[in-house]
Design a protein around this motif. Structure first.
Motif, PDB file in Angstrom:
ATOM      1  N   THR A  21     -35.486   8.570  -7.749  1.00  0.00           N
ATOM      2  CA  THR A  21     -36.294   7.443  -8.227  1.00  0.00           C
ATOM      3  C   THR A  21     -35.494   6.151  -8.221  1.00  0.00           C
ATOM      4  O   THR A  21     -36.005   5.089  -7.840  1.00  0.00           O
ATOM      5  CB  THR A  21     -36.837   7.748  -9.636  1.00  0.00           C
ATOM      6  OG1 THR A  21     -37.568   8.989  -9.605  1.00  0.00           O
ATOM      7  CG2 THR A  21     -37.755   6.643 -10.125  1.00  0.00           C
ATOM      8  N   VAL A  22     -34.234   6.204  -8.609  1.00  0.00           N
ATOM      9  CA  VAL A  22     -33.382   5.010  -8.560  1.00  0.00           C
ATOM     10  C   VAL A  22     -33.212   4.546  -7.116  1.00  0.00           C
ATOM     11  O   VAL A  22     -33.295   3.347  -6.818  1.00  0.00           O
ATOM     12  CB  VAL A  22     -32.014   5.304  -9.209  1.00  0.00           C
ATOM     13  CG1 VAL A  22     -31.043   4.151  -8.945  1.00  0.00           C
ATOM     14  CG2 VAL A  22     -32.175   5.527 -10.708  1.00  0.00           C
ATOM     15  N   LEU A  23     -33.004   5.482  -6.184  1.00  0.00           N
ATOM     16  CA  LEU A  23     -32.872   5.128  -4.769  1.00  0.00           C
ATOM     17  C   LEU A  23     -34.148   4.468  -4.245  1.00  0.00           C
ATOM     18  O   LEU A  23     -34.089   3.493  -3.483  1.00  0.00           O
ATOM     19  CB  LEU A  23     -32.554   6.377  -3.944  1.00  0.00           C
ATOM     20  CG  LEU A  23     -31.137   6.944  -4.065  1.00  0.00           C
ATOM     21  CD1 LEU A  23     -31.059   8.307  -3.387  1.00  0.00           C
ATOM     22  CD2 LEU A  23     -30.116   5.985  -3.448  1.00  0.00           C
ATOM     23  N   ALA A  24     -35.294   5.002  -4.646  1.00  0.00           N
ATOM     24  CA  ALA A  24     -36.564   4.448  -4.173  1.00  0.00           C
ATOM     25  C   ALA A  24     -36.763   3.019  -4.679  1.00  0.00           C
ATOM     26  O   ALA A  24     -37.214   2.132  -3.929  1.00  0.00           O
ATOM     27  CB  ALA A  24     -37.718   5.341  -4.621  1.00  0.00           C
ATOM     28  N   VAL A  25     -36.437   2.773  -5.939  1.00  0.00           N
ATOM     29  CA  VAL A  25     -36.577   1.421  -6.498  1.00  0.00           C
ATOM     30  C   VAL A  25     -35.635   0.450  -5.788  1.00  0.00           C
ATOM     31  O   VAL A  25     -36.015  -0.690  -5.452  1.00  0.00           O
ATOM     32  CB  VAL A  25     -36.316   1.438  -8.017  1.00  0.00           C
ATOM     33  CG1 VAL A  25     -36.265   0.013  -8.567  1.00  0.00           C
ATOM     34  CG2 VAL A  25     -37.400   2.235  -8.732  1.00  0.00           C
ATOM     35  N   VAL A  26     -34.414   0.861  -5.528  1.00  0.00           N
ATOM     36  CA  VAL A  26     -33.466   0.014  -4.796  1.00  0.00           C
ATOM     37  C   VAL A  26     -34.002  -0.284  -3.393  1.00  0.00           C
ATOM     38  O   VAL A  26     -33.912  -1.416  -2.907  1.00  0.00           O
ATOM     39  CB  VAL A  26     -32.080   0.692  -4.719  1.00  0.00           C
ATOM     40  CG1 VAL A  26     -31.165  -0.055  -3.749  1.00  0.00           C
ATOM     41  CG2 VAL A  26     -31.443   0.738  -6.105  1.00  0.00           C
ATOM     42  N   TRP A  27     -34.579   0.721  -2.746  1.00  0.00           N
ATOM     43  CA  TRP A  27     -35.135   0.510  -1.398  1.00  0.00           C
ATOM     44  C   TRP A  27     -36.250  -0.521  -1.425  1.00  0.00           C
ATOM     45  O   TRP A  27     -36.328  -1.393  -0.545  1.00  0.00           O
ATOM     46  CB  TRP A  27     -35.661   1.836  -0.845  1.00  0.00           C
ATOM     47  CG  TRP A  27     -36.063   1.769   0.600  1.00  0.00           C
ATOM     48  CD1 TRP A  27     -35.318   2.109   1.687  1.00  0.00           C
ATOM     49  CD2 TRP A  27     -37.323   1.310   1.125  1.00  0.00           C
ATOM     50  NE1 TRP A  27     -36.014   1.895   2.848  1.00  0.00           N
ATOM     51  CE2 TRP A  27     -37.258   1.403   2.538  1.00  0.00           C
ATOM     52  CE3 TRP A  27     -38.489   0.825   0.552  1.00  0.00           C
ATOM     53  CZ2 TRP A  27     -38.312   1.038   3.373  1.00  0.00           C
ATOM     54  CZ3 TRP A  27     -39.549   0.443   1.375  1.00  0.00           C
ATOM     55  CH2 TRP A  27     -39.458   0.559   2.772  1.00  0.00           C
ATOM     56  N   LEU A  28     -37.138  -0.442  -2.426  1.00  0.00           N
ATOM     57  CA  LEU A  28     -38.238  -1.403  -2.526  1.00  0.00           C
ATOM     58  C   LEU A  28     -37.710  -2.831  -2.623  1.00  0.00           C
ATOM     59  O   LEU A  28     -38.193  -3.733  -1.921  1.00  0.00           O
ATOM     60  CB  LEU A  28     -39.108  -1.081  -3.745  1.00  0.00           C
ATOM     61  CG  LEU A  28     -40.024   0.140  -3.648  1.00  0.00           C
ATOM     62  CD1 LEU A  28     -40.659   0.443  -4.998  1.00  0.00           C
ATOM     63  CD2 LEU A  28     -41.104  -0.065  -2.587  1.00  0.00           C
ATOM     64  N   HIS A  29     -36.729  -3.043  -3.465  1.00  0.00           N
ATOM     65  CA  HIS A  29     -36.197  -4.401  -3.655  1.00  0.00           C
ATOM     66  C   HIS A  29     -35.377  -4.861  -2.453  1.00  0.00           C
ATOM     67  O   HIS A  29     -35.278  -6.069  -2.199  1.00  0.00           O
ATOM     68  CB  HIS A  29     -35.339  -4.447  -4.925  1.00  0.00           C
ATOM     69  CG  HIS A  29     -36.139  -4.478  -6.187  1.00  0.00           C
ATOM     70  ND1 HIS A  29     -36.570  -5.642  -6.770  1.00  0.00           N
ATOM     71  CD2 HIS A  29     -36.601  -3.469  -6.977  1.00  0.00           C
ATOM     72  CE1 HIS A  29     -37.252  -5.366  -7.869  1.00  0.00           C
ATOM     73  NE2 HIS A  29     -37.288  -4.043  -8.027  1.00  0.00           N
TER      74      HIS A  29
END
Length: 766
Positions: free
Chosen positions: A707-715
């Motif tokens: 989930t942390v990786l996904a949020v970083v990818w979005l930004h």
């Protein structure tokens, strides 16, 4: 007789309409428009011409006049039946007559008749209207001149005497036999920062050093392939203002946290016209594909604990679930599978029946209904649909979206207006996804209530409210209130004060604005006409369906204020001619532009030609029968085998191709988290082994790391589309704070280093 060299329809008939010229004047938030239609009869017989054209639903038409061979004839606004009687009598007695009327079934379609136009004669018909300009999310005022009137689907009801029933010829855009021009002047006391358009315009010309006035003009060669849109940016668009206008003299904050409850119903157009592109511009997304992506974003952004359902409609309708279901991982996944297989395969555009079905469902206690309607708006009887929504306005809010050029402004704006929601239009390069998510944010906001407006005026003056009952107000929106000030004219230095009070989440707020009481004269009575239009929009439900009491009020206000309605029409008879028009009267219908041909015989592509990839498909077709879940009706349609829905193990990648943003969002769980698996690894451009090896905390939950990786990818990779994913991203951050608060800083630091991202770790704060 056809004169050589004249402009012709497809039936080789001369076209009497030669040009359309528009003069646009925008002052602050109001547009004044003057449109002139220039006709010339190049035949040897008298002509009667008919021109059907679109108008924005908010347009208050107040003037119609003709200049015939240099002589001006001003039309009078009369009760519609009387106006028709005068027109028919004049025509039968060989007199020249001109008629302008609003369609009986939709207030955004008009018809202009020119009767007994003499051979060799020229006539210029000018109509004038005013309208309020809506405010966009980025602070721009948006003016749209509708240029496209697409074919509208007719249901089983009766639509006698509709303007749309006229057999007006439809020609390819490149063969349209009349020209179009527009000049726009914009002025604002706050200063004009910039002007943008979806069409080629001349460079902006400021008319003063303070940049409070500017002028632009449409480049030559506009071909009616899109509506003409202007976006005007003022320096201080949100500053409260009061405008006072002289009438005719007579003898006497930051948005609060989203709510967690609600029933969200998404009503999606799946008629054949949804297979068309959103616009004629290159690489424009198909309407149905944009709709599918939008539904995925909406489903992923819903809060846990709410209820939801999805309906698709066309000639029949389908629902994902028999009733609205509680939002959970299981129900979200089931809905997602159906969205990915969704096609524009339900025939025509019958929206009334599914609306009635939705309203018949019992309310869910503690979960107010929020209805989202997506349609290309190609419906004939808009008033019936608006009335159905209005009858149920106390139990829900309606948010509507008009998809593509030519969507009915009457339908889209009308259903949102009567049910306290907002309306949006998706044209050109607009993204449906962004506008839909903006509406969802509004639906999750608590409404402003207990709104009251009071007036503090000098002795001898009084105020009478003209605006309809208060509607819902959201962050970034605008409230316009109309009142009639009457009494004795005060001294030049006198001022008045208006006091606006309202309540938001139990807290009381108040705004006071002081204004001068010396009004500036306006020969067009712009504010008066806008006030009349505001009143008519709440009372006028069409020529056929307006109640007897309201019809009386509509007729009086329409005629007294000179603003056209469904009950009135402009009529003018040329009394300057000393002798009757000679010769047999010949009818000519002015061709109108349309983006898509009206292929209503093909339900799967109603209103739209087949995409190029399918138009020459050599393979045989198969027949499929689709039955409405509740109606029990069925119909047959042809489905081209290569274009039928395909199912594979990696359905997400197959359906959405290289769109990694949609793929990533599709993988999110209902609670906001992601699983650490091969699908996520592919989107991140890493191997699953590398992801597992990079987990910075021993025995950490793999979903926390994912989930942390996904949020970083979005930004890092989709920052420019933040408006589309910020709700689901907030769900993810909330989940991280609940399930991995103690190790969040380590996970975030490691994720930024692992992905070589430059995002600020503070984005994970709540």
């Amino acid at each position: 007789m056809v004169l050589p060299g004249g402009l012709l329809t497809r039936k080789e008939e001369p076209v009497p309409l030669k040009s359309i010229g528009v003069t646009l004047s925008i002052r602050e938030f109001v547009a004044g428009v003057s449109a002139t239609l220039n006709y010339e009869n190049e035949e040897e017989v008298p002509l009667e011409t008919f021109f059907v054209f679109p108008m924005d639903d908010d347009s208050a038409v107040y003037s119609f006049e003709a200049v015939v061979d240099g002589k001006k004839i001003k039309a009078e606004l009369q009760e519609k039946k009387k106006a028709h009687s005068i027109y028919e009598s004049a025509i039968s007695n060989r007199r020249q007559a001109f008629l302008l009327e609003e369609d009986k079934y939709s207030r955004d379609v008009f018809c202009c008749n020119v009767g007994n136009l003499n051979p060799g004669s020229k006539v210029a018909l000018t109509l004038k209207y005013v309208q309020e300009l809506p405010l966009e999310a980025d602070g721009a005022l948006r003016y749209v001149l509708p240029a496209v009137l697409n074919p509208r689907y007719r249901g089983s009801g009766s639509f006698e005497d509709s303007c749309l029933d006229m057999k007006t010829p439809i020609v390819p855009l490149e063969d349209l036999p009349y020209t179009f021009s527009m000049v726009a002047t914009i002025s604002s006391q706050h200063g004009i920062e910039r002007i943008q358009s979806n069409c080629p315009f001349s460079p902006i010309e400021y008319l003063g050093e303070d940049k409070t006035s500017a002028q632009v003009s449409l480049a030559e060669g506009h071909k009616f392939d899109r509506d003409v849109e202007l976006l005007i940016y003022y320096s201080e668009v949100h500053t409260p203002t009061v405008a006072v206008e002289m009438g005719q003299p007579k003898d006497n904050r930051e948005a609060p946290s989203p709510v967690i409850c609600g029933e969200f119903v998404f009503l999606m157009d799946r008629s054949g016209s949804m297979q068309c592109p959103i616009s004629k511009q290159d690489q424009s997304q198909l309407r149905i594909e944009a709709a599918k992506e939008t539904l995925i974003l909406l489903l992923k952004s819903l809060p846990l604990g709410c209820y939801f359902n999805v309906y698709g409609f066309g000639s029949s309708y389908e629902a994902f679930f028999p009733n609205s279901v509680k939002y959970s991982q299981q129900t979200m996944e089931e809905a997602l599978k159906r969205v990915k297989l969704m096609q524009a395969d339900l025939g025509g555009t019958e929206i009334l029946t599914p609306l009635q079905i939705i309203y018949r469902e019992p309310s869910i206690e503690g979960h107010p209904l929020q209805l989202f309607v997506f349609t290309d708006g190609e419906v004939t009887d808009t008033f019936n649909v608006i009335n159905e929504v209005k009858r149920n306005r106390l139990r829900h809010r309606c948010f509507s979206f008009g998809i593509g050029e030519g969507a009915s402004t009457s339908l889209i704006k009308g259903i949102a207006r009567v049910a306290g929601g907002t309306s949006e239009f998706i044209t050109g390069k607009d993204r449906m996804q962004f506008k839909a998510l903006r509406a969802l944010k509004r639906a999750l906001q608590p409404a402003v209530d207990d709104v009251s407006v009071s007036w503090n005026l000098p002795h001898g003056l009084s105020a009478k409210m003209l605006s309809p009952e208060q509607t819902v107000l959201y962050k970034g929106q605008r409230l316009i209130v109309y009142a009639l000030l009457s009494g004795t004219m005060p001294p030049a230095e006198a001022t008045g004060e208006v006091d606006l009070k309202y309540t938001l989440q139990g807290k009381s707020f108040e705004n006071k604005v002081t204004f001068a009481l010396q009004p500036k004269p306006d020969d067009n009575f712009t504010i008066h006409r806008l006030a009349a239009k505001s009143f008519l929009q709440t009372k006028d439900m069409g020529f056929r369906d307006t109640s007897a009491k309201d019809k009386k009020d509509v007729l009086k206000i329409s005629i007294d204020c000179g603003v056209i309605s469904s009950q009135t029409a402009f009529i003018a008879v040329n009394k300057n001619l000393n002798k009757p028009v000679q010769g047999p009267l010949t009818r000519r219908d002015v061709p109108r532009p349309t983006l898509f041909s009206a292929a209503l015989m093909m339900p799967q592509y109603e209103g739209c030609a087949l995409p190029k990839a399918m138009s020459s498909c050599p393979l045989p077709t198969t027949q499929s029968t689709r039955t409405s879940r509740y109606k029990g009706t069925s119909y047959q349609q042809d489905v081209c085998r290569p274009c039928r829905p395909m199912v594979s193990k990696d359905l997400c990648a197959l359906v959405f191709g290289d769109n990694h943003l949609v793929q990533l969002i599709s993988l999110q769980n209902a609670d906001g988290s992601w699983y650490l698996d091969e699908n996520l690894a592919v989107i991140l451009g890493k191997s699953l082994e590398d992801l597992l090896a990079a987990v910075p905390v021993k025995d950490a939950d793999s979903s926390s790391w994912a989930t942390v990786l996904a949020v970083v990818w979005l930004h890092s990779n989709a920052k420019q589309m933040k408006g589309e994913w910020e709700l689901l991203e907030k769900k993810a951050r909330t989940w991280i704070h609940i399930h991995a608060a103690s190790i969040m800083q380590e996970l975030v630091k490691a994720a930024i280093a692992f992905t070589k991202s430059s995002v600020d770790p503070s984005i994970f704060a709540l």
